[in-house]
Design a protein around this motif. Structure first.
Motif, PDB file in Angstrom:
ATOM      1  N   GLN A 263       0.798  -1.577   0.081  1.00  0.00           N
ATOM      2  CA  GLN A 263       0.239   0.040  -0.058  1.00  0.00           C
ATOM      3  C   GLN A 263       0.816   0.855   0.078  1.00  0.00           C
ATOM      4  OE1 GLN A 263      -3.173   0.270  -0.322  1.00  0.00           O
ATOM      5  NE2 GLN A 263      -3.622  -1.849  -1.084  1.00  0.00           N
ATOM      6  N   TRP A 264       1.879   1.591   0.788  1.00  0.00           N
ATOM      7  CA  TRP A 264       2.679   2.214   0.968  1.00  0.00           C
ATOM      8  C   TRP A 264       3.754   2.537  -0.148  1.00  0.00           C
ATOM      9  CZ3 TRP A 264       4.459   1.924   6.492  1.00  0.00           C
ATOM     10  CH2 TRP A 264       3.196   2.266   7.770  1.00  0.00           C
ATOM     11  N   ILE A 265       4.358   1.997  -0.807  1.00  0.00           N
ATOM     12  CA  ILE A 265       4.458   1.976  -2.322  1.00  0.00           C
ATOM     13  C   ILE A 265       3.841   2.424  -3.226  1.00  0.00           C
ATOM     14  CG2 ILE A 265       6.557   0.765  -3.769  1.00  0.00           C
ATOM     15  CD1 ILE A 265       7.119  -0.955  -1.165  1.00  0.00           C
ATOM     16  N   LEU A 266       2.648   1.489  -3.227  1.00  0.00           N
ATOM     17  CA  LEU A 266       1.951   2.428  -4.447  1.00  0.00           C
ATOM     18  C   LEU A 266       1.404   3.170  -4.310  1.00  0.00           C
ATOM     19  CD1 LEU A 266       0.186   0.651  -6.530  1.00  0.00           C
ATOM     20  CD2 LEU A 266      -1.369  -0.245  -5.002  1.00  0.00           C
ATOM     21  N   ASN A 267       0.635   3.658  -3.340  1.00  0.00           N
ATOM     22  CA  ASN A 267       0.480   4.921  -3.195  1.00  0.00           C
ATOM     23  C   ASN A 267       1.603   6.277  -3.031  1.00  0.00           C
ATOM     24  OD1 ASN A 267      -1.738   3.617  -2.662  1.00  0.00           O
ATOM     25  ND2 ASN A 267      -2.062   3.418  -0.661  1.00  0.00           N
ATOM     26  N   ARG A 268       2.964   5.779  -2.942  1.00  0.00           N
ATOM     27  CA  ARG A 268       3.562   7.080  -2.968  1.00  0.00           C
ATOM     28  C   ARG A 268       4.746   7.017  -3.830  1.00  0.00           C
ATOM     29  NH1 ARG A 268       5.022   9.673   2.454  1.00  0.00           N
ATOM     30  NH2 ARG A 268       2.952   9.221   4.223  1.00  0.00           N
ATOM     31  N   SER A 269       5.326   6.244  -4.611  1.00  0.00           N
ATOM     32  CA  SER A 269       6.293   6.123  -5.568  1.00  0.00           C
ATOM     33  C   SER A 269       5.585   6.130  -6.856  1.00  0.00           C
ATOM     34  CB  SER A 269       6.490   4.427  -5.667  1.00  0.00           C
ATOM     35  OG  SER A 269       7.321   4.359  -6.828  1.00  0.00           O
ATOM     36  N   LYS A 270       5.277   6.912  -7.656  1.00  0.00           N
ATOM     37  CA  LYS A 270       5.204   7.284  -8.711  1.00  0.00           C
ATOM     38  C   LYS A 270       5.935   6.493  -9.904  1.00  0.00           C
ATOM     39  CE  LYS A 270       5.331  12.245  -7.467  1.00  0.00           C
ATOM     40  NZ  LYS A 270       5.618  13.410  -7.276  1.00  0.00           N
ATOM     41  N   LYS A 271       7.549   5.158 -10.214  1.00  0.00           N
ATOM     42  CA  LYS A 271       7.462   5.585 -11.265  1.00  0.00           C
ATOM     43  C   LYS A 271       7.568   3.645 -11.359  1.00  0.00           C
ATOM     44  CE  LYS A 271      11.736   8.106 -10.500  1.00  0.00           C
ATOM     45  NZ  LYS A 271      13.154   7.793 -10.336  1.00  0.00           N
ATOM     46  N   LEU A 272       6.365   3.331 -10.035  1.00  0.00           N
ATOM     47  CA  LEU A 272       5.935   1.809  -9.793  1.00  0.00           C
ATOM     48  C   LEU A 272       5.105   1.417  -9.959  1.00  0.00           C
ATOM     49  CD1 LEU A 272       8.947   0.585  -7.021  1.00  0.00           C
ATOM     50  CD2 LEU A 272       8.409  -0.015  -9.845  1.00  0.00           C
ATOM     51  N   ASP A 273       4.553   0.576 -11.371  1.00  0.00           N
ATOM     52  CA  ASP A 273       3.326  -0.039 -10.645  1.00  0.00           C
ATOM     53  C   ASP A 273       2.918  -1.196 -10.636  1.00  0.00           C
ATOM     54  OD1 ASP A 273       0.479   0.021 -11.915  1.00  0.00           O
ATOM     55  OD2 ASP A 273       0.664  -0.713 -13.586  1.00  0.00           O
ATOM     56  N   LEU A 274       2.639  -1.163  -9.250  1.00  0.00           N
ATOM     57  CA  LEU A 274       2.450  -2.922  -8.111  1.00  0.00           C
ATOM     58  C   LEU A 274       1.197  -3.352  -8.477  1.00  0.00           C
ATOM     59  CD1 LEU A 274       3.891  -1.674  -5.147  1.00  0.00           C
ATOM     60  CD2 LEU A 274       5.140  -2.113  -7.403  1.00  0.00           C
ATOM     61  N   ASP A 275       1.406  -5.026  -9.059  1.00  0.00           N
ATOM     62  CA  ASP A 275       0.740  -6.091  -9.205  1.00  0.00           C
ATOM     63  C   ASP A 275       0.169  -6.596  -7.692  1.00  0.00           C
ATOM     64  OD1 ASP A 275      -1.053  -7.508 -10.507  1.00  0.00           O
ATOM     65  OD2 ASP A 275      -0.149  -9.020 -10.608  1.00  0.00           O
ATOM     66  N   TRP A 276      -1.107  -6.208  -7.402  1.00  0.00           N
ATOM     67  CA  TRP A 276      -0.689  -7.350  -5.463  1.00  0.00           C
ATOM     68  C   TRP A 276      -0.501  -9.177  -6.185  1.00  0.00           C
ATOM     69  CZ3 TRP A 276      -0.790  -7.102  -0.971  1.00  0.00           C
ATOM     70  CH2 TRP A 276      -1.373  -8.075  -0.343  1.00  0.00           C
ATOM     71  N   ASN A 277      -0.682 -10.043  -6.569  1.00  0.00           N
ATOM     72  CA  ASN A 277      -0.302 -10.977  -7.221  1.00  0.00           C
ATOM     73  C   ASN A 277       1.371 -11.219  -7.364  1.00  0.00           C
ATOM     74  OD1 ASN A 277      -3.274 -12.144  -6.690  1.00  0.00           O
ATOM     75  ND2 ASN A 277      -3.915 -11.873  -9.103  1.00  0.00           N
ATOM     76  N   GLN A 278       1.085 -10.403  -8.080  1.00  0.00           N
ATOM     77  CA  GLN A 278       2.620 -10.194  -8.764  1.00  0.00           C
ATOM     78  C   GLN A 278       3.477 -10.467  -7.347  1.00  0.00           C
ATOM     79  OE1 GLN A 278       4.421 -11.319 -12.017  1.00  0.00           O
ATOM     80  NE2 GLN A 278       6.538 -11.181 -10.563  1.00  0.00           N
ATOM     81  N   TRP A 279       3.173  -8.360  -6.868  1.00  0.00           N
ATOM     82  CA  TRP A 279       4.060  -8.619  -5.193  1.00  0.00           C
ATOM     83  C   TRP A 279       4.205 -10.121  -3.983  1.00  0.00           C
ATOM     84  CZ3 TRP A 279       6.956  -5.022  -3.365  1.00  0.00           C
ATOM     85  CH2 TRP A 279       6.710  -4.895  -2.245  1.00  0.00           C
ATOM     86  N   LEU A 280       2.876 -10.844  -4.190  1.00  0.00           N
ATOM     87  CA  LEU A 280       3.183 -11.756  -3.447  1.00  0.00           C
ATOM     88  C   LEU A 280       3.799 -12.677  -3.729  1.00  0.00           C
ATOM     89  CD1 LEU A 280      -0.665 -12.213  -2.023  1.00  0.00           C
ATOM     90  CD2 LEU A 280       1.608 -11.057  -1.483  1.00  0.00           C
ATOM     91  N   LEU A 281       4.194 -12.940  -5.186  1.00  0.00           N
ATOM     92  CA  LEU A 281       4.390 -14.447  -5.187  1.00  0.00           C
ATOM     93  C   LEU A 281       6.012 -14.170  -5.980  1.00  0.00           C
ATOM     94  CD1 LEU A 281       1.439 -15.162  -7.631  1.00  0.00           C
ATOM     95  CD2 LEU A 281       2.747 -16.227  -5.781  1.00  0.00           C
ATOM     96  N   ASN A 282       6.394 -12.627  -6.846  1.00  0.00           N
ATOM     97  CA  ASN A 282       7.318 -13.018  -7.225  1.00  0.00           C
ATOM     98  C   ASN A 282       8.134 -11.602  -7.014  1.00  0.00           C
ATOM     99  OD1 ASN A 282      10.087 -13.236  -8.891  1.00  0.00           O
ATOM    100  ND2 ASN A 282       9.514 -13.073 -10.852  1.00  0.00           N
ATOM    101  N   PRO A 283       8.363 -10.692  -6.400  1.00  0.00           N
ATOM    102  CA  PRO A 283       8.522  -9.027  -5.254  1.00  0.00           C
ATOM    103  C   PRO A 283       9.640  -8.940  -6.633  1.00  0.00           C
ATOM    104  CG  PRO A 283       8.840 -10.051  -3.548  1.00  0.00           C
ATOM    105  CD  PRO A 283       8.109 -11.336  -4.678  1.00  0.00           C
ATOM    106  N   ASP A 284      10.653  -9.765  -6.456  1.00  0.00           N
ATOM    107  CA  ASP A 284      11.943  -9.349  -7.771  1.00  0.00           C
ATOM    108  C   ASP A 284      11.808  -8.866  -8.934  1.00  0.00           C
ATOM    109  OD1 ASP A 284      11.336 -12.132  -7.556  1.00  0.00           O
ATOM    110  OD2 ASP A 284      13.712 -12.641  -6.919  1.00  0.00           O
ATOM    111  N   VAL A 285      11.199  -9.094  -9.522  1.00  0.00           N
ATOM    112  CA  VAL A 285      10.457  -9.220 -10.314  1.00  0.00           C
ATOM    113  C   VAL A 285      10.593  -7.876 -10.504  1.00  0.00           C
ATOM    114  CG1 VAL A 285       7.628  -8.645 -10.778  1.00  0.00           C
ATOM    115  CG2 VAL A 285       9.390  -9.327 -12.463  1.00  0.00           C
ATOM    116  N   TYR A 286      10.271  -6.407  -9.589  1.00  0.00           N
ATOM    117  CA  TYR A 286      10.481  -5.311  -9.816  1.00  0.00           C
ATOM    118  C   TYR A 286      12.254  -4.570  -9.804  1.00  0.00           C
ATOM    119  CZ  TYR A 286       6.108  -5.279  -9.196  1.00  0.00           C
ATOM    120  OH  TYR A 286       4.468  -6.035  -9.016  1.00  0.00           O
ATOM    121  N   ASP A 287      12.944  -5.720 -10.012  1.00  0.00           N
ATOM    122  CA  ASP A 287      14.399  -5.467 -10.165  1.00  0.00           C
ATOM    123  C   ASP A 287      15.387  -5.469 -11.535  1.00  0.00           C
ATOM    124  OD1 ASP A 287      17.319  -4.905  -9.985  1.00  0.00           O
ATOM    125  OD2 ASP A 287      17.554  -7.735  -9.453  1.00  0.00           O
ATOM    126  N   ASP A 288      15.087  -4.217 -11.879  1.00  0.00           N
ATOM    127  CA  ASP A 288      16.049  -4.604 -13.380  1.00  0.00           C
ATOM    128  C   ASP A 288      16.657  -4.118 -14.072  1.00  0.00           C
ATOM    129  OD1 ASP A 288      16.497  -1.841 -12.798  1.00  0.00           O
ATOM    130  OD2 ASP A 288      14.996  -0.304 -13.618  1.00  0.00           O
TER     131      ASP A 288
END
Length: 290
Positions: A263-288
């Motif tokens: 919730q905090w990252i989704l609401n406060r980060s302008k660059k990231l578009d988080l997906d809840w299911n992806q966040w739970l299963l494989n959050p390190d996908v956001y490492d580019d």
């Protein structure tokens, strides 16, 4: 600031300003009331027998027999001698004799607080509320109101064991890192992020960031957010168990950490578009990187 005692109200204000901290000073073997002396000038506000104004000793104690013979035990210096200037208080704990609240706080802190070494500015993370940055800074500097620290400062505690596990003495490192409950939470978080190799040797090391020089800046910011929320959550859960007797269940606390970070990252980060299911299963996908 030197206190001019133009009225007895000024003296009352001075004593009341330190009264609530007097016990703490006494624990440090600092007798603040006896550190004030009257520097007499006109003598109208100085009691000849009961105020400390000569040779750092009350005359009622020094000349007890004469004091008991005096018909007016509350007589002032002005009633017994002619003086032209005003009275004032001086503080013997200060070289210049000046009293101020900040001077007393400085004296207390010199006895209570660790030396000001390696002091760092308050930490910030734009993805999190400022209060969490302040908490992390206090934890990093060893300034949390942990039981062992409160005990050192003279607070009367029934016990000083860790509130989370009640197995060992409660320290900041114990609550946030080495307690069995804290270890369980960190193990779940590291496994969630597929980061089982991450090891922490201290609280300072814990909040310093991931030890992966190949990770992207955005990924490191996310991981820092995770670390800070875990630490803050452990502290909040410690308080809820200590003061509200709440039961702590590791899987529930871990799920709360996942949700809070999302919730905090989704609401406060302008660059990231988080997906809840992806966040739970494989959050390190956001490492580019790579």
């Amino acid at each position: 600031m030197v206190l001019n005692t133009n009225s007895r109200n000024c003296s009352v204000w001075m004593w009341s300003s330190i009264q609530k901290n007097e016990l703490e000073f006494r624990i440090l073997n600092i007798n603040v009331p006896n550190s004030f002396t009257k520097k007499r000038f006109n003598g109208r506000e100085t009691l000849i027998w009961k105020d400390l104004w000569l040779d750092n000793q009350l005359l009622c104690e020094r000349f007890g027999r004469l004091f008991r013979l005096d018909a007016n035990e509350d007589s002032t210096l002005a009633e017994r001698m002619t003086i032209t200037e005003k009275d004032m208080w001086t503080l013997t704990l200060q070289n210049n004799g000046c009293f101020s609240s900040s001077a007393l706080n400085k004296i207390r802190n010199e006895h209570l607080l660790p030396p000001p070494i390696n002091r760092s500015p308050t930490m910030r993370n734009n993805a999190l509320p400022q209060k969490i940055g302040v908490f992390i800074w206090r934890a990093h500097m060893g300034r949390l109101p942990i039981r062992v620290e409160l005990d050192k400062r003279g607070t009367d505690l029934d016990w000083v064991l860790c509130a989370l596990c009640k197995n060992e003495i409660e320290t900041g490192d114990r609550v946030l890192r080495s307690c069995t409950f804290a270890k369980d939470i960190w193990k779940r978080v590291l496994s969630w992020w597929k980061n089982n190799s991450q090891m922490y040797s201290s609280v300072a090391d814990m909040f310093r960031g991931m030890k992966d020089n190949q990770a992207s800046n955005e990924f490191l910011k996310i991981w820092q957010t995770i670390e800070w929320v875990v630490g803050y959550s452990l502290w909040k859960k410690r308080n809820s168990k200590l003061f509200r007797r709440n039961m702590l269940i590791a899987p529930v606390v871990f799920n709360e950490i996942q949700s809070t970070n999302y919730q905090w990252i989704l609401n406060r980060s302008k660059k990231l578009d988080l997906d809840w299911n992806q966040w739970l299963l494989n959050p390190d996908v956001y490492d580019d990187h790579g």
